[in-house]
Scaffold this motif. Structure first.
Motif, PDB file in Angstrom:
ATOM      1  N   LEU A  61     -15.933  -5.363   2.774  1.00  0.00           N
ATOM      2  CA  LEU A  61     -15.380  -4.227   3.524  1.00  0.00           C
ATOM      3  C   LEU A  61     -15.827  -4.270   4.972  1.00  0.00           C
ATOM      4  O   LEU A  61     -16.962  -4.663   5.259  1.00  0.00           O
ATOM      5  CB  LEU A  61     -15.863  -2.911   2.907  1.00  0.00           C
TER       6      LEU A  61
ATOM      7  N   SER B  25      -6.411   3.366  -1.568  1.00  0.00           N
ATOM      8  CA  SER B  25      -7.117   4.025  -0.496  1.00  0.00           C
ATOM      9  C   SER B  25      -7.908   5.191  -1.083  1.00  0.00           C
ATOM     10  O   SER B  25      -7.352   6.034  -1.770  1.00  0.00           O
ATOM     11  CB  SER B  25      -6.065   4.486   0.510  1.00  0.00           C
TER      12      SER B  25
ATOM     13  N   GLU C  10       0.822  -1.208   0.000  1.00  0.00           N
ATOM     14  CA  GLU C  10       0.000   0.000   0.000  1.00  0.00           C
ATOM     15  C   GLU C  10       0.861   1.266   0.000  1.00  0.00           C
ATOM     16  O   GLU C  10       0.640   2.186  -0.776  1.00  0.00           O
ATOM     17  CB  GLU C  10      -0.911  -0.032   1.229  1.00  0.00           C
TER      18      GLU C  10
ATOM     19  N   GLU D 176     -10.413   4.267   7.639  1.00  0.00           N
ATOM     20  CA  GLU D 176      -9.540   5.139   8.408  1.00  0.00           C
ATOM     21  C   GLU D 176     -10.239   6.490   8.467  1.00  0.00           C
ATOM     22  O   GLU D 176     -10.649   7.006   7.431  1.00  0.00           O
ATOM     23  CB  GLU D 176      -8.257   5.257   7.606  1.00  0.00           C
TER      24      GLU D 176
ATOM     25  N   GLY E  79      -3.840  -2.691  -3.333  1.00  0.00           N
ATOM     26  CA  GLY E  79      -5.112  -2.021  -3.151  1.00  0.00           C
ATOM     27  C   GLY E  79      -4.934  -0.534  -3.220  1.00  0.00           C
ATOM     28  O   GLY E  79      -3.823  -0.045  -3.433  1.00  0.00           O
TER      29      GLY E  79
ATOM     30  N   ASP F 132     -11.014  -7.464  -4.520  1.00  0.00           N
ATOM     31  CA  ASP F 132     -12.418  -7.250  -4.187  1.00  0.00           C
ATOM     32  C   ASP F 132     -13.141  -6.427  -5.246  1.00  0.00           C
ATOM     33  O   ASP F 132     -14.305  -6.070  -5.080  1.00  0.00           O
ATOM     34  CB  ASP F 132     -12.540  -6.543  -2.824  1.00  0.00           C
TER      35      ASP F 132
ATOM     36  N   VAL G 153     -11.170   4.632   2.694  1.00  0.00           N
ATOM     37  CA  VAL G 153     -11.467   3.200   2.614  1.00  0.00           C
ATOM     38  C   VAL G 153     -10.400   2.543   1.763  1.00  0.00           C
ATOM     39  O   VAL G 153     -10.081   3.029   0.672  1.00  0.00           O
ATOM     40  CB  VAL G 153     -12.828   2.935   1.939  1.00  0.00           C
ATOM     41  N   PHE G 154      -9.842   1.469   2.272  1.00  0.00           N
ATOM     42  CA  PHE G 154      -8.840   0.741   1.510  1.00  0.00           C
ATOM     43  C   PHE G 154      -9.551  -0.402   0.786  1.00  0.00           C
ATOM     44  O   PHE G 154     -10.183  -1.243   1.416  1.00  0.00           O
ATOM     45  CB  PHE G 154      -7.750   0.211   2.441  1.00  0.00           C
ATOM     46  N   ILE G 155      -9.461  -0.388  -0.524  1.00  0.00           N
ATOM     47  CA  ILE G 155     -10.123  -1.441  -1.305  1.00  0.00           C
ATOM     48  C   ILE G 155      -9.063  -2.293  -1.980  1.00  0.00           C
ATOM     49  O   ILE G 155      -8.232  -1.796  -2.735  1.00  0.00           O
ATOM     50  CB  ILE G 155     -11.089  -0.827  -2.335  1.00  0.00           C
ATOM     51  N   LYS G 156      -9.108  -3.584  -1.675  1.00  0.00           N
ATOM     52  CA  LYS G 156      -8.117  -4.505  -2.236  1.00  0.00           C
ATOM     53  C   LYS G 156      -8.439  -4.791  -3.694  1.00  0.00           C
ATOM     54  O   LYS G 156      -9.614  -4.825  -4.087  1.00  0.00           O
ATOM     55  CB  LYS G 156      -8.134  -5.826  -1.454  1.00  0.00           C
TER      56      LYS G 156
ATOM     57  N   ARG H 273     -11.976  -2.428   9.456  1.00  0.00           N
ATOM     58  CA  ARG H 273     -10.523  -2.548   9.406  1.00  0.00           C
ATOM     59  C   ARG H 273      -9.941  -1.845   8.178  1.00  0.00           C
ATOM     60  O   ARG H 273      -8.773  -1.476   8.144  1.00  0.00           O
ATOM     61  CB  ARG H 273     -10.105  -4.017   9.385  1.00  0.00           C
ATOM     62  N   GLN H 274     -10.771  -1.696   7.150  1.00  0.00           N
ATOM     63  CA  GLN H 274     -10.292  -1.024   5.945  1.00  0.00           C
ATOM     64  C   GLN H 274     -10.561   0.471   6.001  1.00  0.00           C
ATOM     65  O   GLN H 274     -10.256   1.182   5.067  1.00  0.00           O
ATOM     66  CB  GLN H 274     -10.986  -1.581   4.700  1.00  0.00           C
TER      67      GLN H 274
END
Lengths: 237, 362
Positions: free
Chosen positions: B354, B237, B193, B360, B235, B281, B275-278, B357-358
């Motif tokens: 989601l 953010s 990341e 912030e 991913g 996903d 939001v952290f998106i892998k 944890r993803q």
């Protein structure tokens, strides 16, 4: 009240004063050398390091009488070093209180180096590296980073050396004899008293004095070391 | 900016690294034991290579062929240690002044106040390092390195000791350091990341060898089977504005320029939510799918697609609003959908993938 306290004779007071003077002198002069040697042993990598380590530890393992004898041979008026020092600087060790200080310094040296070396080894090398990457020259790193962080160990080393100097007997009496007012330190005084009929009480008084001095030195050093540790952890402000 | 070509052998471990990078931020990426730490020591001058050459910003630091070895203290490399390595017996201010004092006299020094201000450590000046949190210590470490007027900022896992929730902020600081002070940065990391976000060039290292050098999107494409980078770590953010909470369905709806993002349960309201998106996903569609269970649909355009001979590809999508999103997909899908740079796509994200944890919040 003062009647209850044992009174000290002038010989005893002289011996105490002389011991303190010998102890302070020995500590003062051997500390910088001990710091240097400890630093070399802690941080250096060079051939002959083991040999240097062994030489430093010699006084710890040799009979003190032997150490005294070696000192007498080297630093006596006709000894190679003693003659040189007398001819060029007028410094005399043999049968002088300075000789007692030298003998004490040599005997306490391994203890001092040991304590200081341990504390230098405990300083994280990466702090020194950090200082170097910031552009600090080696001497600056040593005096601003290594030494202050090793200060509690320096303190401990100095106190050990001082306490050892107060108690030194064998090497001192061999090297500089037992001259009242010049080289008769507390241990020599105690020895003389034990050899004198009826001197047992005075010998015990002197022993108590010597124990008090040693314990006092330890307490002071512990107090100072604790303060230093707290300061370096930053808990005091 | 930086050119390295070094060899060193230490017991069982041998390192043979050659790369050069012109990026303002270069990332050395590799798992622990890959030789990153040794490389840091070589660049900063704390270790000597058996043979090789290192050049930083046009200055030769090591050249064994010409017997050049500039010691660490003269290299002007601001090393930020993983655990900051602040001097414990100095206050924060003293740590910074130490660096400023020993900075080269002819260097362009940075104003103390500006460094302190940029890193937000003004209130910490009188404290000792022991009284700082991990993140604060790290910021002071960066400030101290900057005060030494470095030609290069070398950072060893700078975010490792910072809470996940503060990492984005910390990364912004590095970007600010780069932009405000115009100092090139070499960043050592094993966090995809971080590297994706910051680096212009990635040097991937494995067992003491360079595996690949290139732009992060290309490097972290899963097309190659032999790269350690796994698609599960890649991913992006995304910064979102206001959040609504739908009490009936217990869903939080975050507003993003490319579309709304749904997350199960309540996310505490904040000025900004990330939001952290892998990449695994994300699903791509060429048209908005008519009947789908997916609630989160983000509009964007394909920016680039990295493929190779392997089965997989990594698409980099430029979302409406300008943010980047990554999608791992098969090479087959790339061809079937006719995905090329510039193609309009809809990015589908399962809300169930989601959770907090993803997320912030700032």
């Amino acid at each position: 009240m003062s009647d209850l306290l044992p009174t000290l004779t002038s010989e005893q007071l002289t011996a105490i004063y002389l011991s303190l003077r010998v102890g302070f002198t020995a500590t003062l002069f051997s500390l910088p050398v001990a710091v240097l040697v400890a630093f070399i042993l802690a941080r250096g990598t060079f051939p002959g390091k083991t040999l240097l380590d062994a030489v430093v530890h010699l006084p710890l393992v040799l009979p003190p009488v032997v150490t005294g004898l070696i000192l007498l041979l080297l630093f006596g008026r006709r000894g190679p070093i003693g003659a040189f020092l007398y001819d060029h600087f007028g410094i005399v060790f043999a049968f002088r209180w300075t000789g007692a200080a030298l003998a004490s310094a040599v005997m306490g040296f391994p203890l001092m180096v040991r304590a200081i070396r341990l504390s230098i080894e405990a300083v994280d090398v990466r702090l020194e590296q950090a200082a170097a990457t910031l552009g600090a020259p080696r001497l600056a790193v040593f005096f601003l980073i290594t030494l202050p962080l090793a200060a509690p160990g320096l303190m401990a080393g100095a106190v050990l050396g001082f306490a050892k100097a107060l108690g030194e007997f064998g090497a001192t009496i061999t090297f500089v004899s037992n001259i009242p007012g010049e080289t008769r330190t507390i241990p020599a005084e105690i020895y003389v008293l034990t050899q004198t009929p009826g001197g047992d009480y005075d010998a015990m008084v002197m022993s108590a004095v010597s124990a008090a001095l040693a314990i006092g030195a330890l307490v002071i050093s512990e107090f100072l070391a604790r303060r230093m540790r707290i300061e370096s952890r930053g808990l005091s402000s | 900016m930086i050119a390295v070509d070094v060899k060193i052998a230490r017991g069982d471990f041998s390192l043979e690294i050659a790369f050069d990078s012109a990026s303002k931020i270069t990332a050395l990426f590799g798992h622990s034991g890959s030789g990153k730490t040794t490389l840091i020591e070589l660049i900063s001058g704390l270790a000597r290579p058996d043979s090789g050459r290192i050049e930083v910003a046009g200055r030769v630091l090591v050249d064994t062929a010409k017997k050049v070895f500039i010691p660490a203290r003269k290299r002007g490399i601001g090393l930020v240690f993983q655990d900051a390595q602040l001097f414990p017996h100095f206050s924060v201010a003293q740590n910074l002044r130490f660096a400023a004092f020993f900075a080269p006299k002819d260097a362009r020094k940075l104003p103390f106040a500006r460094v302190v201000d940029t890193l937000g450590i003004g209130h910490l000046m009188k404290r000792r390092p022991a009284q700082l949190s991990g993140g604060e210590r790290q910021r002071v470490g960066v400030a101290r390195a900057l005060m030494s007027a470095p030609r290069l900022l070398l950072m060893d896992e700078p975010f490792a000791s910072i809470d996940v929730s503060r990492r984005t902020k910390a990364m912004e600081l590095v970007e600010r350091a780069r932009d405000e002070f115009d100092t090139p940065v070499v960043l050592v990391s094993h966090q995809i990341e971080e590297v994706m976000r910051l680096a212009g060039t990635v040097v991937m290292i494995e067992r003491g060898r360079v595996v690949e050098v290139g732009a992060p999107e290309d490097i972290f494409a899963t097309a190659r089977e032999d790269t350690p980078a796994d698609r599960f770590g890649v991913g992006a953010s995304l910064a979102c504005g206001a959040a609504d909470f739908d009490a009936r369905y217990r869903l939080t709806r975050l507003h993003h320029p490319a579309g709304d993002i749904f997350i199960p349960d309540r996310i505490p309201p904040a000025r900004e939510t990330r939001v952290f998106i892998k990449s695994v996903d994300v699903t791509l569609a060429r048209r908005p799918p008519p009947d789908t269970s997916i609630r989160t649909i983000l509009r964007g355009k394909v920016a680039s697609i990295a493929t190779g001979k392997g089965p997989l590809a990594m698409a980099s999508i430029e979302l409406d609003g300008g943010e980047k999103l990554f999608c791992a997909l098969t090479r087959m899908a790339v061809d079937d959908l006719g995905l090329v740079p510039g193609a309009e796509v809809f990015c589908l994200v399962k809300a169930v993938a989601l959770d907090e944890r993803q997320v912030e919040t700032v």
